[in-house]
Design a protein around this motif. Structure first.
Motif, short mmCIF file in Angstrom:
data_model
loop_
_atom_site.label_atom_id
_atom_site.label_comp_id
_atom_site.label_asym_id
_atom_site.label_seq_id
_atom_site.Cartn_x
_atom_site.Cartn_y
_atom_site.Cartn_z
N ASP A 65 0.83 -1.22 0.00
CA ASP A 65 0.00 0.00 0.00
C ASP A 65 0.86 1.26 0.00
O ASP A 65 0.57 2.25 0.69
N PRO A 67 2.07 4.45 -1.98
CA PRO A 67 1.73 5.29 -3.15
C PRO A 67 2.93 5.47 -4.08
O PRO A 67 4.09 5.43 -3.64
N ALA A 89 5.13 8.09 -0.03
CA ALA A 89 5.20 7.65 -1.43
C ALA A 89 6.63 7.35 -1.86
O ALA A 89 7.60 7.82 -1.27
N THR A 205 -2.11 8.78 -13.21
CA THR A 205 -3.09 8.34 -12.22
C THR A 205 -3.76 7.02 -12.60
O THR A 205 -4.43 6.42 -11.77
N ASP A 462 -7.65 1.66 -10.40
CA ASP A 462 -6.77 1.86 -9.25
C ASP A 462 -7.60 1.96 -7.97
O ASP A 462 -7.69 3.02 -7.34
N ILE A 466 -3.30 4.16 -5.37
CA ILE A 466 -1.85 4.29 -5.10
C ILE A 466 -1.10 5.05 -6.19
O ILE A 466 0.03 5.50 -5.95
N PRO A 469 -1.45 9.82 -6.14
CA PRO A 469 -2.58 10.34 -5.37
C PRO A 469 -2.50 11.86 -5.21
O PRO A 469 -1.42 12.45 -5.16
#
Length: 473
Positions: A65, A67, A89, A205, A462, A466, A469
């Motif tokens: 999890d 990003p 991230a 994205t 998505d 992730i 974002p």
């Protein structure tokens, strides 16, 4: 060991020390956008070398999890490739993936990886007697993946369209690590949606672009660049329509700038001078090109076109480039507008479009409104008149506190400009993307049905959110 430490160790085993780093000196340049407006933090900077490595990293991020913020040349204009301040991230740089896999001379196409720099692609195509018909001021740093992800425009959209029109095939890694591979171009293919178009302009994205097949054209054998003076932007549009009728597809660029912009550039560039003797309300830069089949007559046709333009009182004055060096000098004046403006002080910069036929009226109507509402400001517009896209900047009234002005009156000005653009049926982002800079404005002004569709596609591809974002939607 923390969760981020565990992730980093697993990523290190996948990519090796060249593929991922936590070294602050190496990570830092990727944490701030090139304009210096946005700075974030990240777990690490990942630099995979192959599509397989990108897929493996994305799968790992999905499992943990974590990003992902995809990044090309980090030359975007809207903060779309900068991580947020959470530090959760990983920045995924595509710059090591810089191979031009193939240039197919017969098929007039190039297959290249996402990290290929635009100027490098230009040079490789030129060596084969071909060209990639998209250029912009940042060609020395902008990458193919970034150009695709933002659907970049530039100075040749009038004839060739934006990046969306030049992508024939695409390879990308989806949020779950699957590889979408449709690099082979087909002129006709009716197997459902054109899925690559979901990724073009999606700002990282929906998927991480890793490679593309791009359209090439025969190399330019000759070009003529014309600098003309006209009294108003409306007259500039009349001249553009005249040139389109006279030259057809040979008309490749049509740029406009007001006298104030030229004055700023002449102050900024040492030893520069105006191409024309007198002063004019607006200046026009016209580029006309020909391949080898039409090069012999190009200059004569341009001379005839401009003679007719004078006869029809469409121009006040004009000069035609006598050499390639002079043509480049004309373009340098145009490309120096932004750095010249920065020397003048802070400005709110808007990359907008309205229907092509309405652009002159929009600028001439709204600029006085803004200057009256915020006394001391100066509203200037310049750019690609032919495709209804201008860079609409509002310059501060000698603001000593640049940040204070930008976050106070400047923010109010931008909302007002975006309101006006929306009222005129236009777009608040013509070619620079939404990123994080205009995300909230898109949510405020965008069509609710269109926004709902965008969010539905994002959720479907998505579901964990992730990929990049906080950007676009």
């Amino acid at each position: 060991m923390t969760g981020s430490d565990t992730f980093f160790e697993e990523a290190l085993s996948l990519l090796g020390p060249r593929g991922i780093t936590r070294d602050p000196d190496l990570v830092a340049p990727s944490l701030t956008d090139w304009r210096g407006r946005y700075t974030g933090r990240a777990i690490a900077l990942a630099s995979p070398a192959t599509t397989a490595e990108v897929a493996a990293l994305v799968k790992l991020c999905d499992a943990h999890d974590v990003p992902i913020v995809p990044q090309g040349g980090n030359s975007g204009m809207s903060g779309g490739a900068t991580p947020d301040e959470s530090g959760t991230a990983v920045v995924l740089s595509l710059r090591r993936m810089n191979a031009i896999r193939e240039i197919d001379v017969e098929g007039r196409r190039a297959t290249c990886e996402a990290g290929v720099v635009l100027q490098t692609l230009h040079e490789a195509a030129d060596a084969k007697g071909l060209r990639f018909p998209l250029t912009l001021g940042g060609k020395g740093s902008a990458t193919v993946g970034g150009l695709i992800s933002t659907n970049a425009g530039g100075c040749q959209v009038l004839r060739h369209g934006s990046m969306r029109a030049l992508v024939l095939g695409l390879e990308a890694v989806l949020p779950d690590g699957q590889v979408f591979s449709m690099l082979t171009p087909l002129k006709k293919d009716n197997r459902g949606f054109d899925l690559k178009q979901l990724l073009i302009g999606s700002e990282g994205t929906m998927g991480v672009v890793t490679a593309a097949t791009l359209k090439l054209l025969p190399a330019v054998a000759d070009r003529v660049v014309i600098w003309a003076g006209v009294p108003t932007l409306g007259e500039a549009r009349k001249l553009m329509l005249f040139c389109e009728e006279a030259m057809g597809d040979a008309l490749e660029g049509f740029e406009v700038l007001p006298q104030a912009c030229l004055d700023a550039v002449l102050d900024h560039l040492p030893d520069s001078r105006s191409p024309l003797e007198g002063r004019h309300g607006w200046h026009v830069l016209i580029e006309v090109v020909a391949d080898s089949s039409a090069a012999d007559t190009l200059r004569e046709r341009c001379e005839n076109m401009m003679a007719s333009a004078f006869e029809n009182e469409l121009v006040e004055d004009a000069v035609m480039s006598a050499s390639e060096a002079q043509a480049e000098a004309f373009w340098l004046l145009r490309e120096s507008i932004s750095p010249a403006e920065r020397e003048r002080g802070p400005a709110m910069q808007h990359d907008i479009s309205v229907p092509v036929e309405k652009m002159p009226e929009f600028v001439e109507t709204t600029a006085p409104m803004i200057e009256a509402k915020w006394p001391g400001t100066e509203a200037v517009a310049f750019g690609h008149l032919g495709d209804g896209n201008v860079h609409y900047h509002v310059i501060a009234p000698n603001a000593e506190d640049a940040l204070g002005w930008q976050t106070g009156p400047g923010k109010e000005i931008s909302r007002y400009v975006h309101d006006l653009v929306t009222e005129w049926g236009g777009s608040i982002s013509a070619e620079h993307g939404i990123g994080q800079m205009k995300r909230d404005e898109l949510a405020r002004l965008g069509d609710p049905v269109a926004l709902s569709m965008l969010r539905a596609v994002k959720q479907a591809l998505d579901p964990k959110g992730i990929l990049n974002p906080g950007k676009l939607i």
